[in-house]
Design a protein around this motif. Structure first.
Motif, PDB file in Angstrom:
ATOM      1  N   MET A   1       0.831  -1.180   0.000  1.00 21.17           N
ATOM      2  CA  MET A   1       0.000   0.000   0.000  1.00 21.17           C
ATOM      3  C   MET A   1       0.881   1.250   0.000  1.00 21.17           C
ATOM      4  O   MET A   1       0.610   2.185  -0.729  1.00 21.17           O
ATOM      5  CB  MET A   1      -0.919   0.001   1.223  1.00 21.17           C
ATOM      6  N   ILE A   2       1.918   1.232   0.810  1.00 23.04           N
ATOM      7  CA  ILE A   2       2.764   2.422   0.925  1.00 23.04           C
ATOM      8  C   ILE A   2       3.488   2.700  -0.386  1.00 23.04           C
ATOM      9  O   ILE A   2       3.555   3.844  -0.835  1.00 23.04           O
ATOM     10  CB  ILE A   2       3.759   2.268   2.090  1.00 23.04           C
ATOM     11  N   SER A   3       4.006   1.662  -1.041  1.00 30.33           N
ATOM     12  CA  SER A   3       4.743   1.896  -2.287  1.00 30.33           C
ATOM     13  C   SER A   3       3.813   2.378  -3.400  1.00 30.33           C
ATOM     14  O   SER A   3       4.199   3.244  -4.200  1.00 30.33           O
ATOM     15  CB  SER A   3       5.501   0.637  -2.711  1.00 30.33           C
ATOM     16  N   VAL A   4       2.587   1.867  -3.455  1.00 28.06           N
ATOM     17  CA  VAL A   4       1.642   2.340  -4.478  1.00 28.06           C
ATOM     18  C   VAL A   4       1.257   3.783  -4.189  1.00 28.06           C
ATOM     19  O   VAL A   4       1.198   4.624  -5.083  1.00 28.06           O
ATOM     20  CB  VAL A   4       0.394   1.432  -4.562  1.00 28.06           C
ATOM     21  N   TRP A   5       1.008   4.098  -2.899  1.00 28.62           N
ATOM     22  CA  TRP A   5       0.696   5.487  -2.524  1.00 28.62           C
ATOM     23  C   TRP A   5       1.844   6.407  -2.945  1.00 28.62           C
ATOM     24  O   TRP A   5       1.624   7.451  -3.556  1.00 28.62           O
ATOM     25  CB  TRP A   5       0.469   5.597  -1.011  1.00 28.62           C
ATOM     26  N   ASN A   6       3.074   6.033  -2.608  1.00 26.58           N
ATOM     27  CA  ASN A   6       4.232   6.855  -2.946  1.00 26.58           C
ATOM     28  C   ASN A   6       4.358   7.046  -4.447  1.00 26.58           C
ATOM     29  O   ASN A   6       4.732   8.122  -4.917  1.00 26.58           O
ATOM     30  CB  ASN A   6       5.507   6.241  -2.376  1.00 26.58           C
ATOM     31  N   ASP A   7       4.044   6.004  -5.226  1.00 25.79           N
ATOM     32  CA  ASP A   7       4.125   6.125  -6.674  1.00 25.79           C
ATOM     33  C   ASP A   7       3.082   7.095  -7.214  1.00 25.79           C
ATOM     34  O   ASP A   7       3.372   7.892  -8.103  1.00 25.79           O
ATOM     35  CB  ASP A   7       3.967   4.755  -7.342  1.00 25.79           C
ATOM     36  N   VAL A   8       1.872   7.051  -6.661  1.00 21.22           N
ATOM     37  CA  VAL A   8       0.828   7.996  -7.094  1.00 21.22           C
ATOM     38  C   VAL A   8       1.293   9.427  -6.821  1.00 21.22           C
ATOM     39  O   VAL A   8       1.204  10.298  -7.690  1.00 21.22           O
ATOM     40  CB  VAL A   8      -0.512   7.704  -6.382  1.00 21.22           C
ATOM     41  N   GLU A   9       1.802   9.690  -5.622  1.00 26.11           N
ATOM     42  CA  GLU A   9       2.287  11.033  -5.298  1.00 26.11           C
ATOM     43  C   GLU A   9       3.462  11.426  -6.197  1.00 26.11           C
ATOM     44  O   GLU A   9       3.537  12.552  -6.673  1.00 26.11           O
ATOM     45  CB  GLU A   9       2.710  11.118  -3.833  1.00 26.11           C
ATOM     46  N   TYR A  10       4.379  10.495  -6.431  1.00 29.63           N
ATOM     47  CA  TYR A  10       5.545  10.787  -7.270  1.00 29.63           C
ATOM     48  C   TYR A  10       5.118  11.173  -8.682  1.00 29.63           C
ATOM     49  O   TYR A  10       5.619  12.150  -9.246  1.00 29.63           O
ATOM     50  CB  TYR A  10       6.490   9.584  -7.313  1.00 29.63           C
ATOM     51  N   GLN A  11       4.201  10.405  -9.261  1.00 24.10           N
ATOM     52  CA  GLN A  11       3.748  10.706 -10.621  1.00 24.10           C
ATOM     53  C   GLN A  11       3.215  12.128 -10.719  1.00 24.10           C
ATOM     54  O   GLN A  11       3.548  12.859 -11.652  1.00 24.10           O
ATOM     55  CB  GLN A  11       2.655   9.730 -11.055  1.00 24.10           C
ATOM     56  N   TRP A  12       2.381  12.495  -9.773  1.00 21.83           N
ATOM     57  CA  TRP A  12       1.809  13.837  -9.802  1.00 21.83           C
ATOM     58  C   TRP A  12       2.861  14.902  -9.598  1.00 21.83           C
ATOM     59  O   TRP A  12       2.920  15.880 -10.328  1.00 21.83           O
ATOM     60  CB  TRP A  12       0.711  13.976  -8.745  1.00 21.83           C
ATOM     61  N   LYS A  13       3.702  14.718  -8.590  1.00 22.60           N
ATOM     62  CA  LYS A  13       4.708  15.737  -8.297  1.00 22.60           C
ATOM     63  C   LYS A  13       5.698  15.891  -9.450  1.00 22.60           C
ATOM     64  O   LYS A  13       6.162  16.994  -9.725  1.00 22.60           O
ATOM     65  CB  LYS A  13       5.440  15.409  -7.001  1.00 22.60           C
ATOM     66  N   ALA A  14       5.997  14.809 -10.129  1.00 22.42           N
ATOM     67  CA  ALA A  14       6.934  14.870 -11.248  1.00 22.42           C
ATOM     68  C   ALA A  14       6.356  15.629 -12.434  1.00 22.42           C
ATOM     69  O   ALA A  14       7.097  16.287 -13.178  1.00 22.42           O
ATOM     70  CB  ALA A  14       7.338  13.460 -11.670  1.00 22.42           C
ATOM     71  N   CYS A  15       5.056  15.548 -12.619  1.00 25.43           N
ATOM     72  CA  CYS A  15       4.479  16.198 -13.797  1.00 25.43           C
ATOM     73  C   CYS A  15       4.014  17.628 -13.530  1.00 25.43           C
ATOM     74  O   CYS A  15       3.861  18.410 -14.459  1.00 25.43           O
ATOM     75  CB  CYS A  15       3.329  15.373 -14.366  1.00 25.43           C
ATOM     76  N   LEU A  16       3.801  18.012 -12.287  1.00 27.71           N
ATOM     77  CA  LEU A  16       3.257  19.336 -12.001  1.00 27.71           C
ATOM     78  C   LEU A  16       4.054  20.490 -12.617  1.00 27.71           C
ATOM     79  O   LEU A  16       3.466  21.396 -13.199  1.00 27.71           O
ATOM     80  CB  LEU A  16       3.121  19.553 -10.486  1.00 27.71           C
ATOM     81  N   PRO A  17       5.382  20.483 -12.509  1.00 22.91           N
ATOM     82  CA  PRO A  17       6.122  21.631 -13.038  1.00 22.91           C
ATOM     83  C   PRO A  17       5.952  21.849 -14.545  1.00 22.91           C
ATOM     84  O   PRO A  17       6.093  22.969 -15.023  1.00 22.91           O
ATOM     85  CB  PRO A  17       7.584  21.302 -12.719  1.00 22.91           C
ATOM     86  N   GLY A  18       5.648  20.817 -15.303  1.00 18.74           N
ATOM     87  CA  GLY A  18       5.554  20.967 -16.752  1.00 18.74           C
ATOM     88  C   GLY A  18       4.147  21.069 -17.293  1.00 18.74           C
ATOM     89  O   GLY A  18       3.956  21.096 -18.507  1.00 18.74           O
ATOM     90  N   LEU A  19       3.134  21.153 -16.440  1.00 17.21           N
ATOM     91  CA  LEU A  19       1.763  21.141 -16.934  1.00 17.21           C
ATOM     92  C   LEU A  19       1.375  22.395 -17.703  1.00 17.21           C
ATOM     93  O   LEU A  19       0.655  22.323 -18.684  1.00 17.21           O
ATOM     94  CB  LEU A  19       0.780  20.925 -15.777  1.00 17.21           C
ATOM     95  N   GLU A  20       1.833  23.548 -17.261  1.00 15.85           N
ATOM     96  CA  GLU A  20       1.412  24.791 -17.917  1.00 15.85           C
ATOM     97  C   GLU A  20       1.956  24.903 -19.342  1.00 15.85           C
ATOM     98  O   GLU A  20       1.251  25.229 -20.258  1.00 15.85           O
ATOM     99  CB  GLU A  20       1.863  25.997 -17.092  1.00 15.85           C
ATOM    100  N   ARG A  21       3.244  24.618 -19.501  1.00 18.20           N
ATOM    101  CA  ARG A  21       3.877  24.702 -20.812  1.00 18.20           C
ATOM    102  C   ARG A  21       4.690  23.431 -21.043  1.00 18.20           C
ATOM    103  O   ARG A  21       5.905  23.415 -20.844  1.00 18.20           O
ATOM    104  CB  ARG A  21       4.788  25.921 -20.874  1.00 18.20           C
ATOM    105  N   PRO A  22       4.024  22.347 -21.461  1.00 22.29           N
ATOM    106  CA  PRO A  22       4.729  21.063 -21.572  1.00 22.29           C
ATOM    107  C   PRO A  22       5.865  21.068 -22.586  1.00 22.29           C
ATOM    108  O   PRO A  22       6.758  20.235 -22.503  1.00 22.29           O
ATOM    109  CB  PRO A  22       3.623  20.081 -21.979  1.00 22.29           C
ATOM    110  N   GLU A  23       5.849  22.023 -23.514  1.00 22.78           N
ATOM    111  CA  GLU A  23       6.904  22.050 -24.532  1.00 22.78           C
ATOM    112  C   GLU A  23       8.200  22.659 -24.014  1.00 22.78           C
ATOM    113  O   GLU A  23       9.242  22.557 -24.637  1.00 22.78           O
ATOM    114  CB  GLU A  23       6.422  22.813 -25.774  1.00 22.78           C
ATOM    115  N   GLU A  24       8.153  23.297 -22.811  1.00 23.03           N
ATOM    116  CA  GLU A  24       9.339  23.931 -22.249  1.00 23.03           C
ATOM    117  C   GLU A  24       9.855  23.113 -21.064  1.00 23.03           C
ATOM    118  O   GLU A  24       9.078  22.465 -20.376  1.00 23.03           O
ATOM    119  CB  GLU A  24       8.999  25.343 -21.768  1.00 23.03           C
ATOM    120  N   PRO A  25      11.170  23.179 -20.808  1.00 27.05           N
ATOM    121  CA  PRO A  25      11.690  22.475 -19.626  1.00 27.05           C
ATOM    122  C   PRO A  25      11.068  23.068 -18.357  1.00 27.05           C
ATOM    123  O   PRO A  25      10.775  24.250 -18.294  1.00 27.05           O
ATOM    124  CB  PRO A  25      13.195  22.753 -19.667  1.00 27.05           C
TER     125      PRO A  25
END
Length: 184
Positions: free
Chosen positions: A1-25
């Motif tokens: 349960m903990i590893s799946v929870w951590n993966d869900v949080e990781y996926q979101w946190k990893a993508c948040l910075p690029g959501l506004e302009r995905p074409e830019e770093p």
């Protein structure tokens, strides 16, 4: 349960910075700030992103997934922070014991026994949410065209869990009037 929870949080946190302009770093500053999000802040950010950046059916699915994740967060916290020991039933089945205390007005103990099936149900739900979040991220980041038609459809979410209701046991009797003022 903990590893799946951590993966869900990781996926979101990893993508948040690029959501506004995905074409830019991604901005280094945004990436650093994202690393400091706790679970509640993460859910607030995800909810705001759903309202501001997601449209149509994906928005409603994502909002429901976020609400479900918040309910599972309560279970996860109780299981992780309340875990005390493992025992065995007469049948040989392992059973876990949770014990937590609260002092919000009254001193209360919350204790519960759980089995593997209880954990399995949370893991199945988390895995379904991970799939939904991953597919919404693909749309938001431009990797998948949301107008691709039937070939791209968000999976159905499992039924919503009931909010966690911890069993309560008051540890002290309420004070009697003789405990106050009548000391003579």
């Amino acid at each position: 349960m903990i590893s799946v929870w951590n993966d869900v949080e990781y996926q979101w946190k990893a993508c948040l910075p690029g959501l506004e302009r995905p074409e830019e770093p991604a901005s280094r500053a945004v990436t650093i700030m994202t690393a400091h999000l706790g679970s509640l802040q993460f859910l607030d950010v995800a909810r705001t992103i759903a309202h501001e950046l997601v449209e149509g059916d994906a928005r409603e699915t994502l909002l429901e997934a976020i609400d479900q994740l918040n309910i599972i967060r309560e279970y996860r916290n109780y299981y992780v922070h309340g875990f005390q020991s493992v025992g065995w039933r007469a049948s040989g089945e392992p059973v876990g014991f949770l014990v937590t205390f609260a002092a919000r007005g009254r001193f209360t103990q919350h204790d519960l026994a759980f089995n593997e099936a209880d954990l399995d149900q949370l893991i199945i739900r988390l895995d379904a949410l991970r799939t939904v979040f991953g597919q919404v991220q693909n749309v938001l980041s431009g990797r998948v065209d949301p107008l691709a038609g039937e070939a791209y459809k968000l999976p159905a979410l499992p039924p919503r869990l009931e909010r966690l209701s911890k069993p309560k046991r008051l540890l002290f009797d309420p004070p009697s009037p003789r405990d106050f003022g009548n000391r003579g």
